[in-house]
Scaffold this motif. Structure first.
Motif, short mmCIF file in Angstrom:
data_model
loop_
_atom_site.label_atom_id
_atom_site.label_comp_id
_atom_site.label_asym_id
_atom_site.label_seq_id
_atom_site.Cartn_x
_atom_site.Cartn_y
_atom_site.Cartn_z
N ILE A 45 7.87 2.13 3.70
CA ILE A 45 8.67 1.68 4.84
C ILE A 45 7.84 0.98 5.91
O ILE A 45 8.38 0.25 6.74
N LEU A 46 6.52 1.18 5.89
CA LEU A 46 5.62 0.48 6.80
C LEU A 46 4.64 -0.32 5.94
O LEU A 46 3.57 0.17 5.58
N THR A 47 5.03 -1.52 5.60
CA THR A 47 4.28 -2.28 4.59
C THR A 47 3.16 -3.13 5.16
O THR A 47 2.33 -3.64 4.39
N GLN A 48 3.10 -3.32 6.47
CA GLN A 48 2.00 -4.09 7.03
C GLN A 48 0.72 -3.27 6.97
O GLN A 48 0.74 -2.05 6.92
N ARG A 49 -0.41 -3.95 6.99
CA ARG A 49 -1.71 -3.30 6.96
C ARG A 49 -2.54 -3.73 8.15
O ARG A 49 -2.69 -4.91 8.43
N PHE A 50 -3.10 -2.72 8.84
CA PHE A 50 -3.94 -2.98 10.00
C PHE A 50 -5.34 -2.43 9.74
O PHE A 50 -5.51 -1.45 9.02
N ARG A 51 -6.33 -3.06 10.35
CA ARG A 51 -7.70 -2.58 10.26
C ARG A 51 -8.07 -1.92 11.58
O ARG A 51 -7.90 -2.50 12.65
N TYR A 59 -2.42 -3.08 18.86
CA TYR A 59 -1.31 -3.86 18.34
C TYR A 59 -0.30 -4.14 19.44
O TYR A 59 -0.42 -3.61 20.56
N GLU A 60 0.66 -5.00 19.14
CA GLU A 60 1.70 -5.35 20.11
C GLU A 60 3.03 -4.77 19.65
O GLU A 60 3.33 -4.74 18.45
N VAL A 61 3.83 -4.34 20.61
CA VAL A 61 5.13 -3.74 20.34
C VAL A 61 6.23 -4.71 20.76
O VAL A 61 6.21 -5.25 21.86
N SER A 62 7.20 -4.90 19.86
CA SER A 62 8.38 -5.73 20.14
C SER A 62 8.00 -7.12 20.64
O SER A 62 8.40 -7.56 21.72
N GLU A 63 7.22 -7.81 19.84
CA GLU A 63 6.84 -9.17 20.20
C GLU A 63 8.05 -10.09 20.09
O GLU A 63 8.70 -10.16 19.05
N ILE A 243 17.93 2.99 8.19
CA ILE A 243 17.94 1.65 7.61
C ILE A 243 16.92 0.82 8.37
O ILE A 243 16.86 0.88 9.61
N LEU A 244 16.13 0.04 7.65
CA LEU A 244 15.02 -0.64 8.31
C LEU A 244 14.59 -1.89 7.56
O LEU A 244 14.91 -2.07 6.38
N ASP A 245 13.86 -2.72 8.28
CA ASP A 245 13.18 -3.88 7.70
C ASP A 245 11.73 -3.47 7.50
O ASP A 245 10.95 -3.39 8.46
N SER A 246 11.35 -3.18 6.26
CA SER A 246 10.02 -2.65 5.99
C SER A 246 8.91 -3.66 6.25
O SER A 246 7.74 -3.28 6.41
N THR A 247 9.24 -4.94 6.30
CA THR A 247 8.22 -5.96 6.55
C THR A 247 7.95 -6.16 8.04
O THR A 247 6.95 -6.78 8.41
N GLN A 248 8.85 -5.63 8.90
CA GLN A 248 8.72 -5.86 10.33
C GLN A 248 8.49 -4.58 11.13
O GLN A 248 7.92 -4.62 12.21
N LEU A 249 8.96 -3.45 10.61
CA LEU A 249 8.92 -2.21 11.39
C LEU A 249 7.50 -1.83 11.81
O LEU A 249 7.28 -1.41 12.94
N GLY A 250 6.55 -1.97 10.92
CA GLY A 250 5.17 -1.62 11.27
C GLY A 250 4.31 -1.52 10.05
O GLY A 250 4.60 -2.11 9.01
N GLY A 251 3.24 -0.74 10.15
CA GLY A 251 2.31 -0.61 9.04
C GLY A 251 1.42 0.60 9.22
O GLY A 251 1.51 1.33 10.19
N MET A 252 0.55 0.78 8.25
CA MET A 252 -0.42 1.87 8.28
C MET A 252 -1.80 1.29 8.58
O MET A 252 -2.20 0.29 7.98
N ALA A 253 -2.49 1.91 9.53
CA ALA A 253 -3.84 1.48 9.87
C ALA A 253 -4.81 2.44 9.22
O ALA A 253 -5.01 3.56 9.69
N THR A 290 -6.01 7.55 8.65
CA THR A 290 -4.95 6.58 8.92
C THR A 290 -4.16 6.96 10.17
O THR A 290 -4.31 8.07 10.71
N VAL A 291 -3.32 6.04 10.59
CA VAL A 291 -2.35 6.30 11.65
C VAL A 291 -1.18 5.33 11.45
O VAL A 291 -1.39 4.16 11.12
N PRO A 292 0.06 5.80 11.58
CA PRO A 292 1.20 4.89 11.47
C PRO A 292 1.35 4.06 12.74
O PRO A 292 1.18 4.58 13.85
N VAL A 293 1.66 2.80 12.56
CA VAL A 293 1.84 1.87 13.68
C VAL A 293 3.27 1.35 13.65
O VAL A 293 3.67 0.69 12.68
#
Length: 308
Positions: A45-51, A59-63, A243-253, A290-293
């Motif tokens: 559900i959090l498909t983005q990846r952060f370093r 990170y930025e919230v609600s850009e 219900i969510l957009d897994s590509t936009q909701l966030g990611g795991m760092a 890790t941490v969820p973003v």
């Protein structure tokens, strides 16, 4: 004439193979790949990846996806009106190391008819425990950040339940934000999935006599264009539907660098083993750093009122 040294004795058998496996990070990694049924809800559900850098991630919230000013008519030879691109609110999340250790004795290995099964069970328990904990933290973060809700027409257990309509209304509410979100996933508990899969209204809309129908042993993998993510209730903050957009909701760092002695598979859990010679045992431990973003809270919505 020199005499060649004798060939050292060779040993074979399941017990020696298992000990070699436990001593080899490469073999442990291959073993992890065979445990295909272990998956994080978090990474689905959090498909983005952060370093992360220095143990944290910025990170930025609600850009915003629009500029603040509207386009204007531009006359011949005139300059285009300028606008400043808006940024989201800056946020900082600290990375945590979640881990657990366990021990497997020589007796447990050699007294099993299939010694490899004991190693697999031990690996599975360690990884399952880490997965459950990280998933519960991720879903708690989602629940804290997401404020949008959509009330169900009736609880999903009732004969008057309108499950598909509830899903479509929730999708519409996300789309009406006009932020470019496209819902693609739905998360629910195993019990809630059971009610959805056996709902008579949904059954009448599915293809008849198809082998992928739940009644024939299949499963509902998609509904309303959404990938169904079935989760244990222990990993969810409440027995609601998300219900969510897994590509936009966030990611795991995740901290991507692997320390010496560790092996890591696609599931991002790092595993290491150590021989305890004075205890006739192996110590095995796993971790995920890790941490969820949650970057776009508007990309998700919670359907409430699905419980009686």
């Amino acid at each position: 004439m020199p005499v060649n040294p004798p060939v050292p004795p060779s040993l074979s058998g399941d017990l020696l193979s298992i000990h070699r496996l436990l001593a080899s990070p490469t073999q442990i990694q291959r073993r992890l790949r065979t445990i295909a049924d272990l998956r994080f809800i978090s990474d689905q559900i959090l498909t983005q990846r952060f370093r992360s850098s220095g143990g944290a991630v910025l990170y930025e919230v609600s850009e915003p996806i629009f500029n603040t000013r509207s386009p204007q008519a531009v006359g011949p030879g005139s300059e285009y009106p300028k606008d400043v691109t808006a940024n989201g609110a800056a946020a900082l999340a600290s990375v945590s190391k979640w881990g657990q250790a366990t021990r497997i004795t020589d007796e447990a290995i050699k007294r099993n008819a299939r010694p490899g099964d004991e190693v697999d069970r031990t690996l599975r328990k360690v990884i399952n425990t880490i997965i459950r904990h990280v998933d519960s933290i991720t879903m708690s973060a989602v629940a804290s950040a997401v404020t949008q809700t959509q009330a169900a027409g009736d609880d999903w257990i009732a004969s008057t339940a309108t499950i598909l309509r509830d899903i479509e209304l929730a999708k519409a509410k996300i789309a009406e934000l006009q932020m470019g979100y496209r819902p693609d996933s739905i998360v629910m508990s195993s019990t809630k999935y059971a009610y959805m899969a056996s709902d008579e209204r949904i059954a009448t809309l599915r293809r008849r006599e198809a082998t992928d129908n739940p009644v024939y042993g299949g499963s509902i993998e998609r509904i309303g264009g959404l990938v169904v993510v079935e989760a244990p209730l222990s990993s969810l903050p409440s027995d609601d539907v998300w219900i969510l957009d897994s590509t936009q909701l966030g990611g795991m760092a995740d901290e991507a660098d692997v320390d010496p002695g560790y092996t890591v598979a696609e599931m991002a859990v790092q595993i290491q083993t150590m021989r305890l010679a004075n205890k006739d045992a192996w110590e095995m431990w796993g971790r995920r750093i890790t941490v969820p973003v949650i970057q776009e809270p508007g990309a998700a919505i919670k359907i409430t009122g699905t419980n009686p």
